[in-house]
Write an enzyme that holds these catalytic residues in place. Structure first.
Site, PDB file in Angstrom:
ATOM      1  N   ASP A  79       0.829  -1.204   0.000  1.00 14.08           N
ATOM      2  CA  ASP A  79       0.000   0.000   0.000  1.00 14.08           C
ATOM      3  C   ASP A  79       0.861   1.251   0.000  1.00 14.08           C
ATOM      4  O   ASP A  79       2.043   1.221   0.356  1.00 14.08           O
ATOM      5  CB  ASP A  79      -0.953   0.011   1.194  1.00 14.08           C
ATOM      6  CG  ASP A  79      -0.252   0.120   2.528  1.00 14.08           C
ATOM      7  OD1 ASP A  79       0.774  -0.576   2.723  1.00 14.08           O
ATOM      8  OD2 ASP A  79      -0.707   0.887   3.395  1.00 14.08           O
ATOM      9  N   GLU A 174       0.082  -1.251   5.561  1.00 13.25           N
ATOM     10  CA  GLU A 174       1.113  -0.844   6.522  1.00 13.25           C
ATOM     11  C   GLU A 174       0.972   0.617   6.891  1.00 13.25           C
ATOM     12  O   GLU A 174       1.228   1.012   8.040  1.00 13.25           O
ATOM     13  CB  GLU A 174       2.506  -1.112   5.941  1.00 13.25           C
ATOM     14  CG  GLU A 174       3.656  -0.950   6.922  1.00 13.25           C
ATOM     15  CD  GLU A 174       4.242   0.466   6.948  1.00 13.25           C
ATOM     16  OE1 GLU A 174       5.093   0.752   7.818  1.00 13.25           O
ATOM     17  OE2 GLU A 174       3.842   1.295   6.088  1.00 13.25           O
TER      18      GLU A 174
END
Length: 411
Positions: A79, A174
């Protein structure tokens, strides 16, 4: 174009921006798009036990081709950050950078300048990968993803290169604090691991913040302002009062190195109700606990001043300083530093002013310090990656594997 650069450019063009406040993993469905691509690539490289889970975790194993070496994991997140959009990323190469200003977007006057970002002076003559000035780049952490994939490709293409079992894991979310929580450590067993999620050339971290998140909810009393005397309690104004009670010098713009902070990440509200979100950070465990207690004290004092329960606090820990468990296995740190030197990289040991997936993993029993990625100015439109630095990261990964395979780890 090298396979490393080609991979990176392909990856950053796939939007994988995560989102706060979602009750699902991944927080955005677009993260599945990159997860599926990575799963197919790992299968194409011949790795075994490749899985792409319903939560967008990508895991795979490269079996050992020698005996006696430990199983090493390498982890990165798919991400990208929330501050600037990750849609329609248009990366471009600036070859043989001349040390001057790089115009990212003339129409919006977005210029990457060494006057503002002096680290650029270290990269004259090198190839940079930059944005078009309207999006972030996504080097955090697609550079790490590309570097791990390129190192794995090298090992599969060179059977003479000796290695123990290699475990690969790419994680979602994350950037919003979820990260590696659902990595199946029992199925994909590693003796220890490295996240590839650091910063500029040579940075290495085995210390992180301890971290907590706090939500303060204020309940006000709404009354017509014309008849509000001694009746109205403006929740927004009470929120401002609370914010002003925190030490102004202990905020991100005024802290560095090992200095912790309180950071308001959001505030909403009006007369009837207001809400603030904070993150609390400190490297030292005792000071971290003291910061949380101070936060509780300020909430209690606010309620005492008003003579009623105006403020409600919800607070939870997010991650902890991975230096504490890593003290048990400093060979994991020292061998990585030796691998840097072998790659011609001067290590720059820094205490990360943030967290990585390694924070969670280390406290789950998988000790995991953090390698650099060769990316700079992450989370914004001025983000750039240095190709030479990314290539050195690949060498560091391979050097770590080689040192352990040859029994030359550093105690």
């Amino acid at each position: 174009m090298s396979s490393l650069v080609d991979r990176f450019i392909r990856y950053v063009k796939i939007n994988t921006q995560s989102a706060e406040g979602q009750n699902c993993v991944p927080s955005t469905p677009c993260q599945h798009d990159l997860a599926k691509v990575l799963g197919e690539e790992l299968r194409g490289l011949g790795l075994s036990d490749v899985t792409v889970t319903e939560n967008a975790y990508v895991c795979a194993t490269l079996p050992a081709n020698c005996e006696g070496a430990p199983a090493i994991g390498f982890c990165a997140h798919i991400d990208t950050a929330l501050e600037v959009t990750g849609k329609n990323v248009k990366p471009r190469l600036v070859e043989n950078y001349d040390g001057g200003d790089v115009v990212l977007n003339a129409a919006e006057n977005v210029v990457l300048s060494p006057k503002v970002f002096p680290e650029l002076n270290d990269h004259k003559g090198e190839t940079l990968i930059v944005t078009d000035g309207t999006t972030l780049l996504g080097a955090d952490d697609k550079a790490g993803v590309a570097e791990i994939m390129t190192a794995v490709e090298y090992m599969t293409r060179h059977p003479e290169f000796k290695h123990g079992k290699i475990v690969v894991c790419f994680c979602p979310d994350e950037e919003i604090g979820h990260g590696a929580k659902l990595w199946d450590l029992d199925r994909y067993g590693a003796d220890f691991a490295y996240t590839v999620d650091g910063g500029g050339t040579g940075t290495f971290s085995y210390e992180t913040f301890n971290a907590a998140q706090a939500h303060v909810k204020i309940k006000g009393v709404a009354v017509h302002p014309g008849t509000a005397k001694n009746k109205m309690i403006n929740a927004a104004m009470v929120a401002v009062e609370f914010a002003a009670s925190l030490p102004p010098a202990e905020t991100p713009p005024h802290t560095e190195l090992y200095e912790g902070y309180y950071h308001m990440t959001g505030i909403t509200g009006g007369v009837e109700e207001a809400e603030m979100t904070y993150i609390i950070r400190d490297h030292d465990t005792a000071t971290f606990e003291a910061r949380k207690e101070h936060f509780r004290l300020l909430v209690r004092q606010l309620n005492e001043r008003w003579g009623r329960e105006l403020a409600e606090l919800e607070m939870h820990d997010q991650y902890y300083n991975m230096a504490v468990p890593l003290q048990k296995r400093m060979d994991i740190v020292n061998t990585a530093l030796k691998a840097y030197e072998m790659a011609g990289v001067t290590p720059k040991i820094i205490a990360a002013r943030g967290g990585t997936d390694g924070s969670q993993l280390s406290f789950r029993g998988l000790l995991t310090p953090n390698l650099f990625i060769g990316g700079y100015n992450c989370h914004g439109k001025y983000e750039y990656a240095v190709v030479g630095s990314m290539e050195k990261c690949v060498k560091v990964i391979l050097n770590i594997v080689q040192l352990y395979a040859e029994g030359k780890q550093v105690k």
